[in-house]
Design a protein around this motif. Sequence first.
Motif, PDB file in Angstrom:
ATOM      1  N   ARG A 175       0.542  -1.364  -0.651  1.00  0.00           N
ATOM      2  CA  ARG A 175       0.298   0.181   0.022  1.00  0.00           C
ATOM      3  C   ARG A 175       0.723   1.510   0.160  1.00  0.00           C
ATOM      4  NH1 ARG A 175      -2.912  -0.635   4.940  1.00  0.00           N
ATOM      5  NH2 ARG A 175      -3.855  -2.356   4.030  1.00  0.00           N
ATOM      6  N   VAL A 176       1.638   1.618   1.078  1.00  0.00           N
ATOM      7  CA  VAL A 176       2.704   2.502   0.740  1.00  0.00           C
ATOM      8  C   VAL A 176       3.551   2.198  -0.525  1.00  0.00           C
ATOM      9  CG1 VAL A 176       5.316   2.711   2.271  1.00  0.00           C
ATOM     10  CG2 VAL A 176       3.174   2.259   3.173  1.00  0.00           C
ATOM     11  N   LEU A 177       4.417   1.392  -0.795  1.00  0.00           N
ATOM     12  CA  LEU A 177       4.304   1.294  -2.092  1.00  0.00           C
ATOM     13  C   LEU A 177       3.892   2.217  -4.236  1.00  0.00           C
ATOM     14  CD1 LEU A 177       6.963  -1.448  -1.810  1.00  0.00           C
ATOM     15  CD2 LEU A 177       7.604   0.447  -1.872  1.00  0.00           C
ATOM     16  N   ASP A 178       2.650   1.591  -3.608  1.00  0.00           N
ATOM     17  CA  ASP A 178       1.577   2.266  -4.320  1.00  0.00           C
ATOM     18  C   ASP A 178       1.620   3.497  -4.353  1.00  0.00           C
ATOM     19  OD1 ASP A 178       1.317   0.016  -5.174  1.00  0.00           O
ATOM     20  OD2 ASP A 178      -0.324  -1.024  -4.357  1.00  0.00           O
ATOM     21  N   LEU A 179       1.762   4.219  -3.149  1.00  0.00           N
ATOM     22  CA  LEU A 179       1.216   5.894  -2.959  1.00  0.00           C
ATOM     23  C   LEU A 179       2.114   5.714  -3.353  1.00  0.00           C
ATOM     24  CD1 LEU A 179      -0.342   5.903   0.611  1.00  0.00           C
ATOM     25  CD2 LEU A 179      -1.564   6.215  -1.559  1.00  0.00           C
ATOM     26  N   ARG A 364      13.012   4.010  -5.953  1.00  0.00           N
ATOM     27  CA  ARG A 364      12.976   2.878  -6.672  1.00  0.00           C
ATOM     28  C   ARG A 364      12.675   1.264  -6.698  1.00  0.00           C
ATOM     29  NH1 ARG A 364      17.947   5.184  -7.972  1.00  0.00           N
ATOM     30  NH2 ARG A 364      18.089   6.335  -9.962  1.00  0.00           N
ATOM     31  N   TYR A 365      12.408   1.271  -5.212  1.00  0.00           N
ATOM     32  CA  TYR A 365      11.642  -0.239  -4.303  1.00  0.00           C
ATOM     33  C   TYR A 365      10.152   0.362  -4.560  1.00  0.00           C
ATOM     34  CZ  TYR A 365      12.067  -4.257  -1.196  1.00  0.00           C
ATOM     35  OH  TYR A 365      11.726  -5.161  -0.605  1.00  0.00           O
ATOM     36  N   THR A 366       9.819  -1.324  -5.682  1.00  0.00           N
ATOM     37  CA  THR A 366       8.360  -1.312  -6.082  1.00  0.00           C
ATOM     38  C   THR A 366       7.952  -2.287  -5.582  1.00  0.00           C
ATOM     39  OG1 THR A 366       9.043  -2.795  -8.129  1.00  0.00           O
ATOM     40  CG2 THR A 366       9.391   0.008  -8.717  1.00  0.00           C
ATOM     41  N   THR A 367       6.353  -2.684  -6.148  1.00  0.00           N
ATOM     42  CA  THR A 367       5.925  -3.775  -5.422  1.00  0.00           C
ATOM     43  C   THR A 367       6.006  -4.935  -5.843  1.00  0.00           C
ATOM     44  OG1 THR A 367       4.154  -3.465  -7.150  1.00  0.00           O
ATOM     45  CG2 THR A 367       3.465  -2.630  -4.998  1.00  0.00           C
ATOM     46  N   ASP A 368       6.577  -5.107  -6.740  1.00  0.00           N
ATOM     47  CA  ASP A 368       7.392  -6.095  -7.138  1.00  0.00           C
ATOM     48  C   ASP A 368       8.945  -6.600  -7.128  1.00  0.00           C
ATOM     49  OD1 ASP A 368       5.662  -5.967  -8.936  1.00  0.00           O
ATOM     50  OD2 ASP A 368       6.636  -5.111 -11.104  1.00  0.00           O
ATOM     51  N   ASP A 369       9.771  -5.169  -6.439  1.00  0.00           N
ATOM     52  CA  ASP A 369      10.844  -6.171  -5.621  1.00  0.00           C
ATOM     53  C   ASP A 369      10.195  -6.622  -3.720  1.00  0.00           C
ATOM     54  OD1 ASP A 369      12.424  -4.871  -8.039  1.00  0.00           O
ATOM     55  OD2 ASP A 369      11.969  -3.169  -7.145  1.00  0.00           O
ATOM     56  N   LEU A 370       9.074  -5.846  -4.059  1.00  0.00           N
ATOM     57  CA  LEU A 370       8.840  -6.598  -2.695  1.00  0.00           C
ATOM     58  C   LEU A 370       8.912  -8.022  -2.583  1.00  0.00           C
ATOM     59  CD1 LEU A 370       7.886  -6.504   0.454  1.00  0.00           C
ATOM     60  CD2 LEU A 370       5.576  -5.893  -0.394  1.00  0.00           C
TER      61      LEU A 370
END
Length: 387
Positions: A175-179, A364-370
């Motif tokens: 949720r944070v990364l999407d924001l 640069r850290y995205t949901t895919d990286d997560l």
Amino acid sequence: MVCWVAQVMVMTSPYQVVLTEADRAVLEAQVRAATSPQRVVLRAVIVLLAADGQPNAAIADELGICTDTARKWRARFCQRGLAGLADAPRTGRRPIYTPAHKARVTAWACQLPAEHDLPLSRWSTRELADQLRSDGIEASLSTVRRWLADDAIKPWQYQSWIFMRDPDFETKAARVLDLYDRRYQGEPLGPDDFVISADEKPSIQARRRCHDTLPAAPGRGLRVNNDYTRGGALTYLAAYDVHRATVFGRCAQSTGIAAFTELVDQVMTQEPYASAERVFWIVDNGSSHRGQAAIDRLAARYPNAIMIHTPVHASWLNQVEVFFSIIQRKVLTPNNFENLKALEQRLLTFEKRYNTTAQPFAWRYTTDDLRKHLARLDDHEKARQAA
């Protein structure tokens, strides 16, 4: 009367040196370089003189060496070129230590001393050398250090880490990364939506040095006196607009709900946030903004404000922490302030200066990286349990 005519025979070398322009340039560069070893310079000069037509005897006389030395390097160059001027490989002394000895120190370094009832928290080079000695292997500190360096092992260093305890870690983090990527609940944010990253930096001390700090000088860095008196401590609270790269900060005597509410008021009572469609407040799980009570408290005070919590022990997801690291490096280190008023003035003045040139962080850290990161952790945990 018989006259004898003496004939002087000049011995000519069978090796005639002919230099290409490239070879001459390399040799002359070696001679000119202040860092060239003396033996390299000598060999280069011998070849250069030989290329100029000097015989070995004349070269030896000019350089104060024996003729055999001049003869040797002339021949080596003619036979192998520039490569012939390098030292020939030597077999050297047979190694004292075997690969098993090196493997032994590696094995010790990769184990915790406590596992062998040793009263040590971690290994040092000396402790490892002492342990090897008790195993019957005499190795110096430099030898042990070299073996560890070969394997890039530094057992005297350590790094803290922590397990993820939040059962909803992936959901909250995503949720944070999407924001940060200007998305919320699968929908893109609108032009009247804003994302604020907020937190506190507590217990910032004002240390008054007993002697003035001396600026850098030629051959000398900044000098800060080690002795100081404590002038108290304060808390710096900051709200960082993620996409507009703007910081809103204030100082308080301590953390708490009241201090954090004042920071919220400072931001939400000015435009564009006062009339914004939505303002997302990303916070960690600190006591001043923890849990559902903090979410409800913010929503009741400002209906267009939405509080988003990072997962437990994941403050690194909060971008304001990046700004705090900048504060620590550029403002607070080294710490030398007359009093708390001077400390507060420095913090707020830097904030204004920062806002004049700030650009959004290149996050640069995205949901895919997560997801990839969590998958690797799961694989690692399964492998550990299987072992």
